[in-house]
Design a protein around this motif. Structure first.
Motif, PDB file in Angstrom:
ATOM      1  N   ARG A 241      59.414  33.171  68.366  1.00  0.00           N
ATOM      2  CA  ARG A 241      59.179  34.643  68.139  1.00  0.00           C
ATOM      3  C   ARG A 241      57.879  34.854  68.498  1.00  0.00           C
ATOM      4  O   ARG A 241      56.906  33.905  67.956  1.00  0.00           O
ATOM      5  CB  ARG A 241      59.571  35.281  66.908  1.00  0.00           C
ATOM      6  CG  ARG A 241      61.229  35.180  66.601  1.00  0.00           C
ATOM      7  CD  ARG A 241      61.481  35.571  65.356  1.00  0.00           C
ATOM      8  NE  ARG A 241      60.974  34.513  64.314  1.00  0.00           N
ATOM      9  CZ  ARG A 241      61.255  34.364  62.968  1.00  0.00           C
ATOM     10  NH1 ARG A 241      62.028  35.563  62.426  1.00  0.00           N
ATOM     11  NH2 ARG A 241      60.806  33.769  62.342  1.00  0.00           N
TER      12      ARG A 241
ATOM     13  N   ASP B 198      56.267  38.341  54.833  1.00  0.00           N
ATOM     14  CA  ASP B 198      57.577  37.901  54.765  1.00  0.00           C
ATOM     15  C   ASP B 198      58.288  38.671  54.051  1.00  0.00           C
ATOM     16  O   ASP B 198      57.870  39.402  52.669  1.00  0.00           O
ATOM     17  CB  ASP B 198      57.616  36.381  54.177  1.00  0.00           C
ATOM     18  CG  ASP B 198      59.166  35.919  54.349  1.00  0.00           C
ATOM     19  OD1 ASP B 198      59.355  35.436  55.467  1.00  0.00           O
ATOM     20  OD2 ASP B 198      59.798  36.046  53.262  1.00  0.00           O
TER      21      ASP B 198
ATOM     22  N   ARG C 166      61.027  39.040  71.148  1.00  0.00           N
ATOM     23  CA  ARG C 166      61.105  39.191  69.767  1.00  0.00           C
ATOM     24  C   ARG C 166      60.017  38.877  69.027  1.00  0.00           C
ATOM     25  O   ARG C 166      59.206  37.981  69.577  1.00  0.00           O
ATOM     26  CB  ARG C 166      62.231  37.963  69.205  1.00  0.00           C
ATOM     27  CG  ARG C 166      63.771  38.553  69.857  1.00  0.00           C
ATOM     28  CD  ARG C 166      64.945  37.473  69.110  1.00  0.00           C
ATOM     29  NE  ARG C 166      64.933  37.868  67.581  1.00  0.00           N
ATOM     30  CZ  ARG C 166      64.910  36.854  66.669  1.00  0.00           C
ATOM     31  NH1 ARG C 166      64.653  35.861  67.041  1.00  0.00           N
ATOM     32  NH2 ARG C 166      65.207  37.056  65.506  1.00  0.00           N
TER      33      ARG C 166
ATOM     34  N   ARG D  77      57.638  38.362  65.450  1.00  0.00           N
ATOM     35  CA  ARG D  77      57.582  38.164  64.169  1.00  0.00           C
ATOM     36  C   ARG D  77      56.307  39.067  63.325  1.00  0.00           C
ATOM     37  O   ARG D  77      55.416  38.555  64.171  1.00  0.00           O
ATOM     38  CB  ARG D  77      57.741  36.615  63.822  1.00  0.00           C
ATOM     39  CG  ARG D  77      57.549  36.182  62.289  1.00  0.00           C
ATOM     40  CD  ARG D  77      58.614  36.846  61.531  1.00  0.00           C
ATOM     41  NE  ARG D  77      58.979  36.065  60.208  1.00  0.00           N
ATOM     42  CZ  ARG D  77      58.037  36.285  59.324  1.00  0.00           C
ATOM     43  NH1 ARG D  77      56.981  37.199  59.147  1.00  0.00           N
ATOM     44  NH2 ARG D  77      58.237  35.462  58.159  1.00  0.00           N
TER      45      ARG D  77
ATOM     46  N   MET E  61      53.970  35.765  67.438  1.00  0.00           N
ATOM     47  CA  MET E  61      53.413  36.454  66.046  1.00  0.00           C
ATOM     48  C   MET E  61      52.360  37.278  66.549  1.00  0.00           C
ATOM     49  O   MET E  61      51.704  37.371  67.416  1.00  0.00           O
ATOM     50  CB  MET E  61      52.819  34.981  65.469  1.00  0.00           C
ATOM     51  CG  MET E  61      53.908  33.674  65.257  1.00  0.00           C
ATOM     52  SD  MET E  61      55.107  34.300  63.860  1.00  0.00           S
ATOM     53  CE  MET E  61      54.182  34.593  62.518  1.00  0.00           C
TER      54      MET E  61
ATOM     55  N   THR F  82      53.504  31.779  69.183  1.00  0.00           N
ATOM     56  CA  THR F  82      54.933  31.831  68.547  1.00  0.00           C
ATOM     57  C   THR F  82      55.232  30.888  67.416  1.00  0.00           C
ATOM     58  O   THR F  82      54.421  30.135  67.073  1.00  0.00           O
ATOM     59  CB  THR F  82      55.516  31.084  70.033  1.00  0.00           C
ATOM     60  OG1 THR F  82      55.447  29.976  70.203  1.00  0.00           O
ATOM     61  CG2 THR F  82      55.493  32.321  71.077  1.00  0.00           C
ATOM     62  N   ASP F  83      55.984  31.165  66.676  1.00  0.00           N
ATOM     63  CA  ASP F  83      56.643  30.438  65.747  1.00  0.00           C
ATOM     64  C   ASP F  83      57.805  29.426  66.453  1.00  0.00           C
ATOM     65  O   ASP F  83      58.145  29.284  67.460  1.00  0.00           O
ATOM     66  CB  ASP F  83      57.129  31.213  64.448  1.00  0.00           C
ATOM     67  CG  ASP F  83      58.344  31.883  64.912  1.00  0.00           C
ATOM     68  OD1 ASP F  83      58.969  31.772  66.074  1.00  0.00           O
ATOM     69  OD2 ASP F  83      58.991  32.810  64.196  1.00  0.00           O
TER      70      ASP F  83
ATOM     71  N   TYR G 177      60.734  29.350  66.211  1.00  0.00           N
ATOM     72  CA  TYR G 177      61.903  29.908  66.457  1.00  0.00           C
ATOM     73  C   TYR G 177      61.668  30.807  67.855  1.00  0.00           C
ATOM     74  O   TYR G 177      62.645  31.469  68.597  1.00  0.00           O
ATOM     75  CB  TYR G 177      62.626  31.029  65.741  1.00  0.00           C
ATOM     76  CG  TYR G 177      62.840  30.373  64.504  1.00  0.00           C
ATOM     77  CD1 TYR G 177      63.928  29.642  64.311  1.00  0.00           C
ATOM     78  CD2 TYR G 177      62.204  30.743  63.065  1.00  0.00           C
ATOM     79  CE1 TYR G 177      64.310  28.906  62.985  1.00  0.00           C
ATOM     80  CE2 TYR G 177      62.636  30.019  61.922  1.00  0.00           C
ATOM     81  CZ  TYR G 177      63.469  29.539  61.950  1.00  0.00           C
ATOM     82  OH  TYR G 177      63.874  28.675  60.668  1.00  0.00           O
TER      83      TYR G 177
ATOM     84  N   ASP H 285      60.718  41.922  58.887  1.00  0.00           N
ATOM     85  CA  ASP H 285      59.641  41.195  59.684  1.00  0.00           C
ATOM     86  C   ASP H 285      59.841  40.810  61.179  1.00  0.00           C
ATOM     87  O   ASP H 285      58.939  40.029  61.564  1.00  0.00           O
ATOM     88  CB  ASP H 285      59.115  40.178  58.766  1.00  0.00           C
ATOM     89  CG  ASP H 285      59.922  39.109  58.316  1.00  0.00           C
ATOM     90  OD1 ASP H 285      60.976  38.837  59.074  1.00  0.00           O
ATOM     91  OD2 ASP H 285      60.084  38.510  57.193  1.00  0.00           O
ATOM     92  N   THR H 286      60.901  41.252  61.647  1.00  0.00           N
ATOM     93  CA  THR H 286      61.102  40.739  62.816  1.00  0.00           C
ATOM     94  C   THR H 286      61.702  41.910  63.799  1.00  0.00           C
ATOM     95  O   THR H 286      62.578  42.517  63.463  1.00  0.00           O
ATOM     96  CB  THR H 286      62.013  39.576  63.013  1.00  0.00           C
ATOM     97  OG1 THR H 286      61.663  38.719  62.119  1.00  0.00           O
ATOM     98  CG2 THR H 286      62.318  39.255  64.318  1.00  0.00           C
TER      99      THR H 286
END
Length: 286
Positions: free
Chosen positions: A129, A76, A69, A71, A131, A124-125, A127, A60-61
């Motif tokens: 990344r 998941d 990066r 996600r 989305m 972004t999440d 982390y 998923d990444t």
């Protein structure tokens, strides 16, 4: 998710390995995982951009050639093995973790790692990344391809719910056929909260347990399951539960999905934030 619970480990490894083998053989023969699917996800919109993937972290990444990066929103995938880092110990791969990454690599290889990136509603999440929803150059949802073969589970994190309907329908078909992760008891029927939550649980999880109490404040509904697991439903999520009387859940068995957070206090040992009604189902109403 994490590795199989001790009480199911004896029952699942051969089936899990066989499932990985069949998937890889099918993909090598050029079979389309969505052949015969009843619900196709909408094609990417005008905001989608062309990109090239440089590296696949897991199912998923991905890392794009420009360094970003990404996600995959709405799903998941099982965790792959991770080496020890700083004070974090090494962790083994979960069942189908490596297969999920291999599947994503194979999907991308068909288009020489080129794809379309549709930004999610939330940029972004935590982390950093991005989305996004990923598509093949021909417009096929990559999230849906992974779900179709049981190599990921759907997750519901508003506002990134653009493909929730088609991804849910695809997962239901894979679950009914016990494809991939759905042959693992931690996904189907889910971790039994009464037996206790494994301390090394990773990523998103599915739990199943009887409701022992419900407490509502101005900002949160707390649904306590047997085994000291609490579902935390914030007020912002209540509109998605329109018409639901939370108090009527007492004594009933719920199946919930989300990220488990260690949270030891007088009421619980684990907390699962719930942001959408899609994340919770009554077992006897499925």
């Amino acid at each position: 998710m994490r590795d199989a619970l001790p009480w199911v480990r004896q029952k699942t490894p051969r089936r899990l390995r066989w499932g990985v083998f069949l998937w890889l053989v099918g993909f090598a023969l050029g079979q389309c995982p969505l052949a015969g699917a009843e619900v196709a996800c909408p094609a990417p919109g005008s905001a989608a951009e062309s990109a090239v993937v440089a590296y696949v972290d897991d199912g998923d990444t991905v890392k794009l050639s420009d360094g970003r990066r990404v996600r995959l929103a709405g799903i998941d995938a099982p965790e792959v093995a991770h080496s020890a880092y700083n004070d974090r110990p090494a962790t083994p791969a979960e069942p189908f973790g490596e297969a999920s990454r291999a599947a994503l690599q194979a999907i991308l290889a068909r288009s020489h790692n080129r794809l379309r990136v549709q930004p999610g509603a939330e940029g972004t999440d935590r982390y950093g990344r991005e989305m996004a929803y990923l598509y093949t150059p021909g417009g096929q949802s990559i999230q849906q391809l992974l779900l179709a073969d049981g190599l990921a589970m759907a997750v519901y994190m508003p506002p990134n719910l653009a493909l929730a309907d088609c991804l849910t329908a695809t997962e239901q078909t894979a679950r009914a056929a016990r494809r991939g992760i759905w042959a693992n008891a931690e996904y189907e029927p889910g971790i039994e909260t009464a037996r206790g939550i494994p301390a090394d649980v990773q990523g998103a999880a599915i739990v199943r347990g009887q409701v022992v109490s419900v407490h509502q404040t101005r900002s949160t509904v707390w649904v306590n399951l047997e085994g000291r697991v609490a579902l935390q439903i914030p007020a912002r999520a209540w509109p998605s539960f329109a018409g639901v009387d939370f108090q009527r859940w007492r004594g009933k068995t719920l199946r919930a999905r989300g990220w488990l957070v260690p949270d030891k206090n007088r009421y619980q040992d684990w907390r699962m934030p719930i942001e959408s009604a899609r994340s919770v189902t009554l077992v006897n109403a499925e």
